[in-house]
Design a protein around this motif. Structure first.
Motif, mmCIF file in Angstrom:
data_model
loop_
_atom_site.group_PDB
_atom_site.id
_atom_site.type_symbol
_atom_site.label_atom_id
_atom_site.label_comp_id
_atom_site.label_asym_id
_atom_site.label_seq_id
_atom_site.Cartn_x
_atom_site.Cartn_y
_atom_site.Cartn_z
ATOM 1 N N CYS A 86 0.846 -1.192 0.000
ATOM 2 C CA CYS A 86 0.000 0.000 0.000
ATOM 3 C C CYS A 86 0.887 1.250 0.000
ATOM 4 O O CYS A 86 1.459 1.607 1.030
ATOM 5 C CB CYS A 86 -0.913 0.001 1.226
ATOM 6 N N VAL A 87 1.020 1.860 -1.150
ATOM 7 C CA VAL A 87 1.861 3.047 -1.307
ATOM 8 C C VAL A 87 1.176 4.222 -0.601
ATOM 9 O O VAL A 87 -0.027 4.413 -0.749
ATOM 10 C CB VAL A 87 2.098 3.357 -2.798
ATOM 11 N N PRO A 88 1.939 5.002 0.170
ATOM 12 C CA PRO A 88 1.327 6.124 0.882
ATOM 13 C C PRO A 88 0.907 7.238 -0.072
ATOM 14 O O PRO A 88 1.299 7.254 -1.235
ATOM 15 C CB PRO A 88 2.443 6.606 1.805
ATOM 16 N N SER A 89 0.115 8.152 0.447
ATOM 17 C CA SER A 89 -0.272 9.324 -0.331
ATOM 18 C C SER A 89 0.206 10.550 0.428
ATOM 19 O O SER A 89 -0.128 10.687 1.598
ATOM 20 C CB SER A 89 -1.787 9.353 -0.491
ATOM 21 N N PRO A 90 1.001 11.378 -0.169
ATOM 22 C CA PRO A 90 1.486 11.321 -1.551
ATOM 23 C C PRO A 90 2.556 10.238 -1.714
ATOM 24 O O PRO A 90 3.317 9.955 -0.787
ATOM 25 C CB PRO A 90 2.079 12.714 -1.783
ATOM 26 N N ALA A 91 2.555 9.668 -2.870
ATOM 27 C CA ALA A 91 3.519 8.614 -3.195
ATOM 28 C C ALA A 91 4.891 9.219 -3.453
ATOM 29 O O ALA A 91 4.996 10.367 -3.877
ATOM 30 C CB ALA A 91 3.049 7.859 -4.428
ATOM 31 N N PRO A 92 5.947 8.440 -3.213
ATOM 32 C CA PRO A 92 7.285 8.932 -3.557
ATOM 33 C C PRO A 92 7.414 9.047 -5.072
ATOM 34 O O PRO A 92 6.658 8.404 -5.813
ATOM 35 C CB PRO A 92 8.211 7.850 -3.012
ATOM 36 N N SER A 93 8.355 9.838 -5.524
ATOM 37 C CA SER A 93 8.585 9.953 -6.965
ATOM 38 C C SER A 93 9.151 8.637 -7.485
ATOM 39 O O SER A 93 9.704 7.833 -6.724
ATOM 40 C CB SER A 93 9.548 11.095 -7.276
ATOM 41 N N VAL A 94 9.037 8.429 -8.767
ATOM 42 C CA VAL A 94 9.579 7.212 -9.360
ATOM 43 C C VAL A 94 11.106 7.196 -9.233
ATOM 44 O O VAL A 94 11.705 6.136 -9.045
ATOM 45 C CB VAL A 94 9.085 7.024 -10.818
ATOM 46 N N ALA A 95 11.740 8.357 -9.254
ATOM 47 C CA ALA A 95 13.196 8.426 -9.062
ATOM 48 C C ALA A 95 13.564 8.005 -7.643
ATOM 49 O O ALA A 95 14.506 7.229 -7.441
ATOM 50 C CB ALA A 95 13.697 9.834 -9.353
ATOM 51 N N GLN A 96 12.824 8.489 -6.650
ATOM 52 C CA GLN A 96 13.082 8.098 -5.261
ATOM 53 C C GLN A 96 12.869 6.597 -5.087
ATOM 54 O O GLN A 96 13.626 5.927 -4.374
ATOM 55 C CB GLN A 96 12.150 8.854 -4.311
ATOM 56 N N THR A 97 11.865 6.078 -5.752
ATOM 57 C CA THR A 97 11.560 4.657 -5.662
ATOM 58 C C THR A 97 12.708 3.818 -6.217
ATOM 59 O O THR A 97 13.124 2.832 -5.602
ATOM 60 C CB THR A 97 10.250 4.350 -6.412
ATOM 61 N N GLY A 98 13.233 4.198 -7.376
ATOM 62 C CA GLY A 98 14.342 3.450 -7.982
ATOM 63 C C GLY A 98 15.582 3.449 -7.106
ATOM 64 O O GLY A 98 16.223 2.409 -6.920
ATOM 65 N N ILE A 99 15.910 4.590 -6.545
ATOM 66 C CA ILE A 99 17.095 4.684 -5.683
ATOM 67 C C ILE A 99 16.890 3.872 -4.408
ATOM 68 O O ILE A 99 17.795 3.164 -3.958
ATOM 69 C CB ILE A 99 17.409 6.162 -5.384
#
Length: 145
Positions: A86-99
């Motif tokens: 369950c991803v929080p809201s607001p979700a992290p950016s896709v860049a933050q997710t990759g790192i």
């Protein structure tokens, strides 16, 4: 006509070293389009500086976005199906997710050979667990004798 041939020969000669440089990758990094394992995806999501760095980051972000969209399609809100994470809201950016995924993969080397998607979901489950379901307490029944 002679000028065109000379210009074409010069262009080909000038392009040869550039093509040779961009068509090779470092032996330690996987090709950007061949992500199979957690280790491959982590290397793509947090690539070393080099000529394919931006391509790698773009591939990682596309991979993560597609995986997230697929998960959302498989577990739509209101469907009664419990999502994997369950991803929080607001979700992290896709860049933050990759790192963050790449850092997790480095810290959890035991999963390095797993399929990339399995590892991405494993990371997401550990990082974004769903709230525990609360069930209403059962009414106490009188003890039967």
């Amino acid at each position: 006509m002679r000028n065109i041939i000379v210009a074409a020969a010069l262009a080909a000669a000038a392009a040869s070293p550039a093509l040779a440089q961009t068509s090779t990758t470092a032996p330690s990094s996987p090709p950007v389009t061949q992500v199979r394992t957690v280790a491959d995806l982590a290397a793509i999501c947090d690539p070393a500086p080099g000529p394919l760095r931006l391509e790698a980051i773009a591939y990682c972000q596309g991979y993560i976005t597609a995986a997230g969209q697929y998960h959302a399609a498989m577990f739509p809100a209101g469907s009664g199906r419990k999502p994997l994470y369950c991803v929080p809201s607001p979700a992290p950016s896709v860049a933050q997710t990759g790192i963050a995924f790449a850092a997790w993969a480095r810290q959890n080397a035991q999963y390095a050979a797993e399929p990339a998607l399995d590892g991405l979901h494993r990371w997401a489950q550990a990082t974004y667990p769903c709230p525990a379901e609360t069930t209403p307490p059962r009414a106490s029944r009188p003890a039967s004798r």
